[in-house]
Design a protein around this motif. Structure first.
Motif, PDB file in Angstrom:
ATOM      1  N   GLU A  77       0.758  -1.144  -0.117  1.00  0.00           N
ATOM      2  CA  GLU A  77      -0.196   0.001   0.012  1.00  0.00           C
ATOM      3  C   GLU A  77       0.674   1.170  -0.009  1.00  0.00           C
ATOM      4  OE1 GLU A  77      -2.795  -0.181   3.324  1.00  0.00           O
ATOM      5  OE2 GLU A  77      -3.226  -2.234   2.859  1.00  0.00           O
ATOM      6  N   HIS A  78       2.078   1.052   0.591  1.00  0.00           N
ATOM      7  CA  HIS A  78       2.840   2.322   0.833  1.00  0.00           C
ATOM      8  C   HIS A  78       4.241   2.028   0.649  1.00  0.00           C
ATOM      9  CE1 HIS A  78      -0.427   5.089   2.096  1.00  0.00           C
ATOM     10  NE2 HIS A  78      -0.507   4.036   2.935  1.00  0.00           N
ATOM     11  N   HIS A  79       5.117   3.134  -0.117  1.00  0.00           N
ATOM     12  CA  HIS A  79       6.594   2.894   0.023  1.00  0.00           C
ATOM     13  C   HIS A  79       7.016   3.464   1.145  1.00  0.00           C
ATOM     14  CE1 HIS A  79      10.910   2.814  -1.139  1.00  0.00           C
ATOM     15  NE2 HIS A  79      10.902   4.050  -0.961  1.00  0.00           N
ATOM     16  N   PHE A  80       7.779   2.852   2.014  1.00  0.00           N
ATOM     17  CA  PHE A  80       8.047   3.324   3.443  1.00  0.00           C
ATOM     18  C   PHE A  80       9.337   3.867   3.473  1.00  0.00           C
ATOM     19  CE2 PHE A  80       4.731   0.146   4.716  1.00  0.00           C
ATOM     20  CZ  PHE A  80       3.943   1.065   5.401  1.00  0.00           C
ATOM     21  N   ASP A  81       9.584   5.177   3.776  1.00  0.00           N
ATOM     22  CA  ASP A  81      10.793   5.943   3.563  1.00  0.00           C
ATOM     23  C   ASP A  81      11.842   5.261   4.905  1.00  0.00           C
ATOM     24  OD1 ASP A  81      10.354   7.984   1.740  1.00  0.00           O
ATOM     25  OD2 ASP A  81       8.798   8.720   3.249  1.00  0.00           O
ATOM     26  N   GLU A  82      11.026   4.809   5.953  1.00  0.00           N
ATOM     27  CA  GLU A  82      11.710   4.107   7.097  1.00  0.00           C
ATOM     28  C   GLU A  82      10.627   3.081   7.778  1.00  0.00           C
ATOM     29  OE1 GLU A  82      14.757   4.520   8.015  1.00  0.00           O
ATOM     30  OE2 GLU A  82      15.488   6.672   8.064  1.00  0.00           O
ATOM     31  N   ILE A  83      11.272   1.862   8.044  1.00  0.00           N
ATOM     32  CA  ILE A  83      10.753   0.923   9.177  1.00  0.00           C
ATOM     33  C   ILE A  83      11.381   1.088  10.271  1.00  0.00           C
ATOM     34  CG2 ILE A  83      10.003  -1.372   9.129  1.00  0.00           C
ATOM     35  CD1 ILE A  83       9.943  -1.603   6.420  1.00  0.00           C
ATOM     36  N   ILE A  84      10.737   1.455  11.330  1.00  0.00           N
ATOM     37  CA  ILE A  84      11.274   1.869  12.478  1.00  0.00           C
ATOM     38  C   ILE A  84      10.954   0.878  13.460  1.00  0.00           C
ATOM     39  CG2 ILE A  84      11.359   3.644  14.524  1.00  0.00           C
ATOM     40  CD1 ILE A  84      10.495   5.665  12.174  1.00  0.00           C
ATOM     41  N   ASN A  99      13.297  16.120  13.736  1.00  0.00           N
ATOM     42  CA  ASN A  99      13.362  17.002  12.639  1.00  0.00           C
ATOM     43  C   ASN A  99      13.574  16.175  11.215  1.00  0.00           C
ATOM     44  OD1 ASN A  99      13.107  18.991  14.306  1.00  0.00           O
ATOM     45  ND2 ASN A  99      15.210  19.649  14.385  1.00  0.00           N
ATOM     46  N   SER A 100      14.498  15.024  11.375  1.00  0.00           N
ATOM     47  CA  SER A 100      14.810  14.389  10.230  1.00  0.00           C
ATOM     48  C   SER A 100      13.553  13.576   9.738  1.00  0.00           C
ATOM     49  CB  SER A 100      15.908  13.335  10.202  1.00  0.00           C
ATOM     50  OG  SER A 100      16.011  12.620   9.457  1.00  0.00           O
ATOM     51  N   LEU A 101      12.983  13.110  10.722  1.00  0.00           N
ATOM     52  CA  LEU A 101      11.752  12.147  10.455  1.00  0.00           C
ATOM     53  C   LEU A 101      10.674  12.944   9.986  1.00  0.00           C
ATOM     54  CD1 LEU A 101      11.808   9.494  13.291  1.00  0.00           C
ATOM     55  CD2 LEU A 101      12.336   8.991  10.798  1.00  0.00           C
TER      56      LEU A 101
END
Length: 226
Positions: A77-84, A99-101
């Motif tokens: 469903e989504h391209h994730f910029d981060e998997i945290i 700030n970065s996130l």
């Protein structure tokens, strides 16, 4: 910003995200947060998502298969910029990380529980690990709420005055200076004259000096880092 959260305790996150600034951010369409109960991807009708550790030891471990199935389905469903992954042994969360996130578009947060998640998930899926402090919570849900709040309030349009976030503590490696409001005198306690002077340059200088002094007294480590 869109954030998906995988958790075994979604109820723990519902209240923090349903009030105040986070509520307004979602109502404005600036932030979307979806909570996913990992038991949806459980291996059996009993909702099993954890098992005993190999090698023995106290505490259960969140299993690979439910987590992989959940992550893979959400990635469609989504391209994730981060998997945290929220974990007490991750790098410490701070304002710079927030700030970065806040510049990302899509985030997936995995909330640990029990003794944590199978290490293979961390090796093959997780792109960033975050700790909110050197202590252990019952699960990653409250830590995830902290991250979502800290990041969400930085999104453009979320705060009524966008410059407010820029003057928060830690944005410039300094604590925020003292603040005052009406009345100018209360029980004989007076607001510093400079704040009533109407001189922006003097006020800015006073605030900076106060921020430096407060940081020196309360958090000298920040000055060392700067």
């Amino acid at each position: 910003m869109h954030i998906d959260v995988i958790t075994v305790q979604p109820d723990l996150l519902e209240s923090p995200l349903s009030h105040s600034i986070m509520k307004r951010a979602q109502e404005k369409g600036l932030l979307t947060v979806r909570l996913h109960n990992l038991r949806k991807w459980a291996l059996n009708k009993y909702g099993q998502v954890d098992d005993y550790q190999f090698g023995g030891g106290a505490g259960m471990v969140m299993m690979c298969e439910p987590l992989v199935n959940a992550i893979e389905e959400l990635k469609k469903e989504h391209h994730f910029d981060e998997i945290i992954y929220m974990t007490p042994d991750g790098p410490r969360f701070d304002q710079k990380v927030a700030n970065s996130l806040s510049l990302k578009g899509n985030l997936l947060i995995i909330c640990g529980h029990y003794k944590g998640i199978d290490e293979r998930i961390r090796e093959h899926y997780v792109t960033r690990e975050i700790s909110i402090g050197d202590y252990v919570l019952s699960g990653g849900e409250l830590a995830a709420a902290v991250v979502i709040d800290a990041v969400g309030r930085l999104l453009p349009g979320v705060l009524g005055d966008e410059t407010s976030a820029l003057t928060d503590s830690f944005q410039d490696d300094l604590l925020a200076p003292p603040v005052y409001t009406r009345p100018a005198e209360f029980k004989g306690w007076k607001v510093p004259d400079v704040l009533l002077s109407g001189n922006p340059k003097l006020i800015e200088e006073w605030r900076y000096n106060q921020a430096v002094e407060r940081t020196r007294l309360r958090r000298p480590d920040l000055l060392d880092e700067a």
